[in-house]
Design a protein around this motif. Structure first.
Motif, mmCIF file in Angstrom:
data_model
loop_
_atom_site.group_PDB
_atom_site.id
_atom_site.type_symbol
_atom_site.label_atom_id
_atom_site.label_comp_id
_atom_site.label_asym_id
_atom_site.label_seq_id
_atom_site.Cartn_x
_atom_site.Cartn_y
_atom_site.Cartn_z
ATOM 1 N N HIS A 136 0.752 -0.936 -0.361
ATOM 2 C CA HIS A 136 0.029 0.268 0.230
ATOM 3 C C HIS A 136 1.062 1.173 0.192
ATOM 4 O O HIS A 136 0.395 1.915 -1.773
ATOM 5 C CB HIS A 136 -0.923 0.305 1.793
ATOM 6 N N GLU B 76 -3.947 5.825 5.012
ATOM 7 C CA GLU B 76 -4.435 4.017 5.306
ATOM 8 C C GLU B 76 -5.937 3.791 3.493
ATOM 9 O O GLU B 76 -5.368 2.118 4.022
ATOM 10 C CB GLU B 76 -5.468 4.075 6.592
ATOM 11 N N ARG B 77 -6.339 4.877 3.186
ATOM 12 C CA ARG B 77 -6.796 4.201 2.382
ATOM 13 C C ARG B 77 -5.932 4.798 0.704
ATOM 14 O O ARG B 77 -5.329 5.503 1.108
ATOM 15 C CB ARG B 77 -7.862 4.748 1.832
ATOM 16 N N ARG C 43 -8.510 -1.849 1.405
ATOM 17 C CA ARG C 43 -8.015 -0.645 1.316
ATOM 18 C C ARG C 43 -8.215 0.777 0.543
ATOM 19 O O ARG C 43 -8.488 1.991 0.511
ATOM 20 C CB ARG C 43 -6.830 -0.385 1.359
ATOM 21 N N GLY C 44 -9.638 -0.280 -0.951
ATOM 22 C CA GLY C 44 -9.455 0.643 -1.897
ATOM 23 C C GLY C 44 -8.881 0.378 -3.048
ATOM 24 O O GLY C 44 -9.791 1.203 -4.170
#
Length: 596
Positions: free
Chosen positions: A316, A358-359, A553-554
């Motif tokens: 991420h 975080e996303r 997380r998208g």
């Protein structure tokens, strides 16, 4: 927390030796380079010979009508790295007004002669040979002449590329049909194919060099002059005939003999950044190379647990970092005055680092440079996550054909080191030019028909390129050269590799074999210039837990398969012992390393 363990079983060994090592995207080019090293040629002789072989054996990935970006360092002190600049500019007739008003275009096409920059690769290789090689032009070109005249087994990927465009060739590009469909059909994988026209051209360059009355440098320059004269004379009358482009219409090209004859390859100073005690060297912001440096500057402020792409958090973090660096690329980079000192500053890196949440971001977020007004964002043409998008697209009338790139790395026993990424002039780029045996490239598709863009189409100005080799220095001495094909993915695939080697302590082959990823949440450099908001392309081997976490997380995931992303090669040198190394990518079953 430390990095996860490297792969327990490697596809290939980390090669080691003391005489010389080479790695490239085709085994015949690697074998050529190693052959030159065995005959006491240096890394620059070997790289030049291998590069001309790549023109012949990987014509779907590069060609003589294309371009080149290289990085090299000599064994003689001072060994300061230099950029080998083989990117030709836009022709004099390539104006925004002509493309918009006369041709009715909103984008530079992805195929056809209107997309052609001035060919730069051949002149660059000969410049390197003149100034840093030791061999004659004839000896260096002999390998490529042999494969072009006597033949070589065609790759399955080449056969597949020709098959995909056979209808285009038959209907609209008759010279390409004559070149690639001589029996009325595409070549079959493993069939021996030749390119006698290109062999004749290379022989003519060697003849010009041999006939020169001057010293070795003058003889190489004679070959460069012969190249410019012969290619310019063939290209200008041919491109004046309208032919099919990727927009589905017929256009005439604008490149002239004067454009070809006026180009000179050159050397430039590189751009550098520090990461974990090493100096990472890239070409300037007329390439996308500083994207890697900006990414490393951002990631250098995180602990190692944020750098490991084998974990959900690391993957991420790296994806979000790449989005930010690529957004800066798309607003600030070009063959113009680029505020690189600001973009590579700690202040800029800290500001970008703070944006990583975080996303997954689904926006294009370029950074602010003090005292500068940011150019406008390029048009955002959204597409869905339907393709792994693993190469450099060049598009025929169907819009479905892609090309890609080559790469080679060489280091010799004296410590000369070379990393180079040749590209452009793919067999699907534009019609084959009669008498030459190759076609022109399509690098101008990376420019915008917008005068306010730093990457605006401008006569005499280089298009911003994705070609992006890398050197790494320890205490000022080159210790690693690496690179990969992949268009917008070149620096993205190099980033996990370097994180694993420089922060994780992995060997190059371990890092190459490990699963990787890249983002498509950035404006594509190639026609039709689309992006996927939040897009992430991943190898399935990252594991179900990591992939599920990224989706949560998208990130809009595209699963590319187990072995699909990255085509890295690398060579190394330990200054303390003189031990050399090499590693190559198993994906695609073309790349190989060699050495002893």
């Amino acid at each position: 927390m430390t990095f996860t363990a490297p792969p327990a079983h490697l596809t290939r060994p980390d090669l080691q030796g003391t005489h010389g090592t080479a790695a490239s995207t085709h085994w015949l080019a690697t074998a050529t380079a190693q052959s030159v090293l065995e005959r006491d040629g240096n890394a620059f002789d070997a790289g030049c010979a291998a590069a001309f072989v790549l023109h012949v054996v990987e014509p779907h990935l590069n060609g003589p009508g294309g371009d080149l970006v290289g990085l090299f360092a000599t064994a003689q002190a001072p060994a300061a790295p230099q950029v080998l600049m083989g990117q030709g500019p836009a022709p004099a007739g390539a104006t925004i007004e002509h493309y918009r008003d006369h041709e009715g275009l909103e984008l530079v096409p992805g195929s056809g002669a209107l997309a052609a920059a001035v060919p730069g690769a051949v002149d660059a290789w000969l410049l390197l040979l003149r100034d840093h090689g030791t061999w004659s032009v004839r000896d260096v070109l002999a390998y490529a002449v042999g494969y072009a005249r006597d033949g070589h087994p065609v790759l399955p990927a080449v056969a597949a590329a020709v098959e995909r465009v056979a209808d285009l060739f038959g209907r609209h590009w008759p010279t390409s049909a004559a070149r690639w469909l001589p029996h009325g059909r595409p070549p079959q994988a493993g069939e021996t194919i030749t390119n006698p026209e290109y062999a004749d051209l290379l022989d003519a360059l060697a003849d010009a060099a041999d006939a020169s009355p001057g010293d070795r440098a003058a003889s190489v320059d004679a070959a460069r002059d012969a190249w410019r004269t012969r290619v310019g004379a063939a290209v200008e009358p041919f491109v004046r005939t309208p032919h099919r482009h990727s927009d589905g219409r017929d256009h005439a090209g604008v490149i002239t003999a004067a454009d070809v004859e006026s180009f000179r390859a050159s050397y430039e100073q590189p751009t550098t950044a520090q990461f974990r005690g090493r100096t990472v060297v890239k070409p300037g912001a007329w390439t996308q190379g500083p994207v890697l440096l900006q990414s490393l500057r951002i990631l250098d402020g995180f602990d190692d647990d944020r750098l490991d792409v084998a974990t959900e958090l690391g993957a991420h973090t790296v994806l979000e970092t790449l989005k930010l660096a690529l957004a800066d690329r798309d607003v600030w980079y070009g063959d113009a005055e680029v505020p690189l000192s600001d973009l590579l500053s700690e202040e800029h890196a800290a500001g970008r680092r703070a944006l990583i949440g975080e996303r997954a971001s689904h926006e294009v977020r370029p950074g602010v440079v003090p005292g500068r007004t940011a150019p406008p964002l390029p048009p955002l043409r959204t597409t869905g996550p339907t393709s792994s998008d693993t190469g450099e697209p060049t598009v025929a009338s169907s819009g479905a054909v892609k090309g890609d790139t080559c790469h080679l790395d060489v280091v010799d026993r004296w410590g000369n080191m070379l990393s180079a990424t040749p590209s452009g002039g793919w067999l699907t780029s534009s019609p084959t030019v009669p008498g030459l045996g190759f076609c022109l490239g399509t690098r101008l598709q990376m420019t915008w028909l917008d005068a306010d863009s730093p990457s605006a189409l401008t006569p005499g100005v280089r298009p911003r390129t994705t070609l992006s080799p890398t050197l790494v220095l320890a205490d000022g001495v080159p210790v690693l050269a690496c690179g990969t094909p992949g268009g917008d993915q070149q620096d993205q695939w190099q980033l996990p590799f370097l994180l694993r080697v420089l922060a994780g302590g992995w060997t190059p082959q371990q890092a190459i074999d490990a699963p990787t990823l890249h983002t498509t949440s950035a404006v594509g450099s190639f026609w039709p210039r689309t992006w996927v908001p939040g897009g992430a392309v991943v190898e399935d081997r990252l594991g179900a837990d990591v992939l599920a976490g990224l989706a949560e997380r998208g990130h809009a995931l595209t699963l590319a398969g187990d072995w699909a992303l990255g085509r890295l090669t690398a060579v190394t040198r330990d200054p303390a012992t003189g031990v050399l190394g090499a590693a190559a990518n198993p994906r695609g079953q073309q790349g190989y390393a060699a050495g002893r």
